[in-house]
Scaffold this active site. Structure first.
Site, PDB file in Angstrom:
ATOM      1  N   MET A 275       0.703  -1.259  -0.099  1.00 28.01           N
ATOM      2  CA  MET A 275       0.168  -0.038  -0.135  1.00 28.01           C
ATOM      3  C   MET A 275       0.797   1.205  -0.073  1.00 28.01           C
ATOM      4  O   MET A 275       0.304   2.341   0.081  1.00 28.01           O
ATOM      5  CB  MET A 275      -0.940  -0.133   1.130  1.00 28.01           C
ATOM      6  CG  MET A 275      -1.946  -1.309   1.176  1.00 28.01           C
ATOM      7  SD  MET A 275      -2.969  -1.078  -0.117  1.00 28.01           S
ATOM      8  CE  MET A 275      -3.643   0.710   0.330  1.00 28.01           C
ATOM      9  N   ARG A 276       2.063   1.187  -0.135  1.00 28.77           N
ATOM     10  CA  ARG A 276       3.090   2.205   0.107  1.00 28.77           C
ATOM     11  C   ARG A 276       2.654   3.342  -1.173  1.00 28.77           C
ATOM     12  O   ARG A 276       2.788   4.507  -1.027  1.00 28.77           O
ATOM     13  CB  ARG A 276       4.591   1.797   0.061  1.00 28.77           C
ATOM     14  CG  ARG A 276       5.330   3.073   0.429  1.00 28.77           C
ATOM     15  CD  ARG A 276       6.775   2.815   0.598  1.00 28.77           C
ATOM     16  NE  ARG A 276       7.114   2.406   1.987  1.00 28.77           N
ATOM     17  CZ  ARG A 276       7.316   1.154   2.261  1.00 28.77           C
ATOM     18  NH1 ARG A 276       7.613   0.144   1.456  1.00 28.77           N
ATOM     19  NH2 ARG A 276       7.697   0.770   3.619  1.00 28.77           N
ATOM     20  N   ALA A 277       2.721   2.572  -2.181  1.00 27.75           N
ATOM     21  CA  ALA A 277       2.432   3.394  -3.472  1.00 27.75           C
ATOM     22  C   ALA A 277       1.231   4.035  -3.413  1.00 27.75           C
ATOM     23  O   ALA A 277       1.180   5.454  -3.748  1.00 27.75           O
ATOM     24  CB  ALA A 277       2.352   2.324  -4.653  1.00 27.75           C
TER      25      ALA A 277
END
Length: 710
Positions: A275-277
């Protein structure tokens, strides 16, 4: 102090300038990784942006740059008084050199004072110095992995932790992180790539006018740095003021649900991990809106954020070219926008229905079959939401940065690599006359077992062969040479214990002298130089055979990437041998050379081995601590040059005498085999494996036999 090159005077590099400015507006974006060929002003641009960062105030005498208005409660130099008067100063640019140690990065404890005086004396490192400033790492791909991990952990958490010999220190470490790298010198692991918020690809302009302007400005700056900077002072002040305004506006920027849906849909469509993107895209789009002076994020912001935040997160292995399909991106954004509008219309219809049901005197429906009129005052008609997203080239950062362009060539572009060098028997036109077949495609790569070099080395840290390293399992202790790097506590106590009475020990504390200190000896893994010597002669040109050979070498190249090796490629065919790829850390460049490898002609095996010997000799002078591993891929049929078989055997013995660990891949096929590759392996003192066993992952397993053969 030297005058930095003005940021406003940078010619071109629009994506790089935009990415740096967005991080200056919102450090929460997570930094930026700049990838590009040498000589593209990466370092100049990074140093220039540091002078644009807003000034700050710091607690007087605090080595950790605490903010007087919000001092770190855990600051080792604290606690600081609540009413302390801050000292104004400029934001710092701190550069982390490639050869830095862990102590220099995170700080170190004064072991001598800790043992002798019982005090926790801590010397801050570069992370403390960079707090509230900019930390620049040039050639970040050459920095050891564990240092990159420490660096990115601090950047993500906003704090640095030091745990050593029972002493714990924590201090704030929030900074703008910028890394630059040349892909030709090797790649970062995907896990580390993902930790950088944004990435941009830079390349030198191919436009003559733009190149002329670059040279003109650089010469003017070199002749009079102060005068050149003064001519750009107005532009610099405007950019600095715009950054300050954008920072103030940033908390008020609205990130609507429709825009969030576009961000999530884009990340899902491009199959990025985790989910970092999504989070980085949201922060980047918000910073883009603030930089443009808007209080709401638009589709154009999301598109630009995707071009900056996603390309480096889509690489699955080092042979994948970075980049993003912009047509697919536009389709995804448009589809998500339409879905968001449909969801909003459905929610509005649901609310309208609830209001109607709750009315005690509902009005009769004039059109029970048609439902509510879609052309009402709410603008829900057919023309209300069908307009495709506009790129808005004149809007804020889009006007300054333009549409992002991504270089999909990575570091394997043949135009930037050194030209192959020829080594042969001086036969002139005979090599050109040799029959040549077009390059054949390589088979699919597969996972191999570890290739290792025998013995215990002291080369650059990696993941292949055993070596003495700064990190790994402790195997012993020794007196420190120079500054103490890693204390071996038990050995130090044992060394000091016999001398306590002579030193007049009176209390409970241990009296420790400099001569008592012992440093831990650790064993880990090193990276090696894996040199491939590939037979590209006519006897190897059978389509099935050469495809399998290329697939095997490609697999070993992938393994070399994962183990942080340098690789090189020597090929031989016709009348001589050539260095197709000088030793490099860029394994994707090796894959590109392998893919274009032609075949045909005689088999000058001796020339190939002699070229390999020369390459290894030169590399030993350049990097004596990096041990080589030679992988010879051939059927052993030496047919090129005078006395081909004796010369090949003599060349093999020359390599064996130099102590080169080797593996021979036997490519001979057919019902009748001459065993020539096996004879070559015996001359080399190497392990040998048949070509048909490559797919079974047995080549690298047999390299363990090198220890017995050496």
């Amino acid at each position: 102090m030297s005058v930095p090159y003005p940021f406003s005077a940078i010619v071109g590099q629009r994506d790089l300038r935009l990415g740096l400015l967005l991080n200056a507006v919102s450090p929460a974006v997570g930094g930026i990784l700049v990838r590009g060929e040498k000589g593209t002003a990466k370092t100049t641009t990074v140093r220039a942006v540091a002078s644009l960062l807003p000034g700050l105030t710091a607690v007087p005498g605090c080595r950790f740059n605490c903010d007087p208005a919000a001092a770190d409660p855990d600051c080792p130099d604290g606690p600081h008084p609540a009413d302390v008067q801050g000292v104004p100063r400029a934001a710092r640019l701190v550069e982390l050199p490639v050869g830095a140690s862990e102590d220099r990065l995170v700080g170190s404890l004064d072991i001598e004072r800790a043992l002798a005086e019982g005090v926790k004396a801590f010397e801050p490192g570069l992370l403390a110095e960079a707090h509230r400033g900019l930390l620049y790492v040039d050639e970040v791909n050459l920095l050891h992995d564990h240092l990159v991990d420490l660096l990115l952990d601090a950047a993500a958490m906003g704090a640095s932790y030091v745990e050593r010999e029972g002493v714990s220190v924590r201090h704030a470490a929030r900074f703008l992180l910028v890394g630059t790298m040349n892909p030709e010198e090797g790649e970062l692991r995907p896990q580390l790539l993902d930790r950088f918020g944004l990435t941009v690809e830079v390349a030198a302009s191919r436009e003559t006018d733009e190149r002329v302007e670059v040279v003109r400005r650089r010469l003017a700056y070199d002749a009079d740095p102060a005068g050149f900077a003064a001519r750009w002072a107005v532009e610099e002040r405007e950019v600095r003021e715009r950054i300050a305004v954008a920072r103030e506006l940033l908390p008020a920027v609205v990130l609507g649900d429709a825009v969030l849906r576009q961000i999530a849909a884009t990340c899902a469509a491009f199959e990025v991990d985790g989910m970092r993107a999504d989070i980085v895209m949201a922060r980047t789009a918000t910073a883009l809106a603030a930089w443009a002076g808007r209080s709401e994020v638009t589709t154009a912001d999301v598109r630009q954020a995707a071009l900056l935040a996603l390309p480096h997160r889509r690489r699955r292995n080092p042979f994948d070219a970075p980049g993003l399909d912009e047509d697919k991106l536009d389709e995804t954004l448009e589809r998500a926008r339409q879905e968001a509008e449909q969801a909003e219309e459905a929610e509005q219809a649901r609310r309208d229905a609830q209001d109607t049901d709750g009315n005690p005197e509902p009005e009769p429906d004039p059109d029970p079959e048609g439902g509510p009129d879609g052309d009402g005052p709410d603008g829900g008609g057919p023309g209300g939401g069908g307009v495709p997203p506009q790129r808005d080239p004149g809007n804020g950062p889009g006007a300054e940065a333009g549409s992002a362009t991504t270089d999909g060539s990575g570091g394997s572009d043949g135009a930037t690599a050194p030209a192959p060098e020829r080594a042969g028997a001086g036969t002139g036109g005979k090599a050109a006359a040799a029959p040549e077949q077009p390059p054949l495609a390589a088979g699919d790569p597969y996972r191999t077992r570890a290739l290792t070099v025998p013995g215990l080395g002291e080369g650059a840290a990696g993941r292949r062969s055993r070596a003495r390293t700064a990190h790994g399992r402790t195997t012993g202790a020794e007196r420190p040479r120079g500054r103490l790097a890693s204390l071996h506590l038990a050995a130090t106590v044992r060394a000091a214990a016999p001398h306590q009475r002579a030193r007049g020990r009176a209390g409970r504390g241990l009296v420790v002298r400099r001569d008592d200190l012992r440093q831990a000896v650790r064993e880990g893994r090193e990276g090696n130089l894996v040199l491939f010597v590939v037979d590209a002669s006519g006897s190897m040109a059978a389509r099935r055979r050469m495809g399998a050979v290329k697939g095997a070498v490609l697999s070993l190249l992938l393994d070399a990437y994962q183990r942080r090796d340098k690789v090189g490629l020597v090929t031989f065919r016709g009348a001589g041998a050539e260095l197709a790829l000088p030793p490099t850390s860029s394994v994707d460049a090796g894959a590109a050379r392998l893919e274009k490898l032609p075949t045909g002609g005689r088999t000058p095996l001796a020339a190939g081995l002699l070229r390999a010997h020369e390459v290894l000799r030169v590399e030993r002078l350049r990097d004596p601590s990096r041990r080589p591993l030679l992988v010879v891929v051939t059927d052993g049929r030496a047919t090129g040059g005078p006395e081909p078989v004796p010369r090949a055997a003599a060349a093999a013995r020359l390599l064996a005498a130099a102590g080169v660990a080797s593996v021979v891949v036997d490519c001979e096929t057919g019902p009748v085999r001459l065993g020539l590759a096996g004879a070559l392996a015996r001359e080399l003192g190497a392990a040998a494996v048949a070509l048909e066993e490559l797919r079974a992952d047995t080549v690298s397993a047999l390299v363990k036999d090198v220890r017995r053969a050496a």
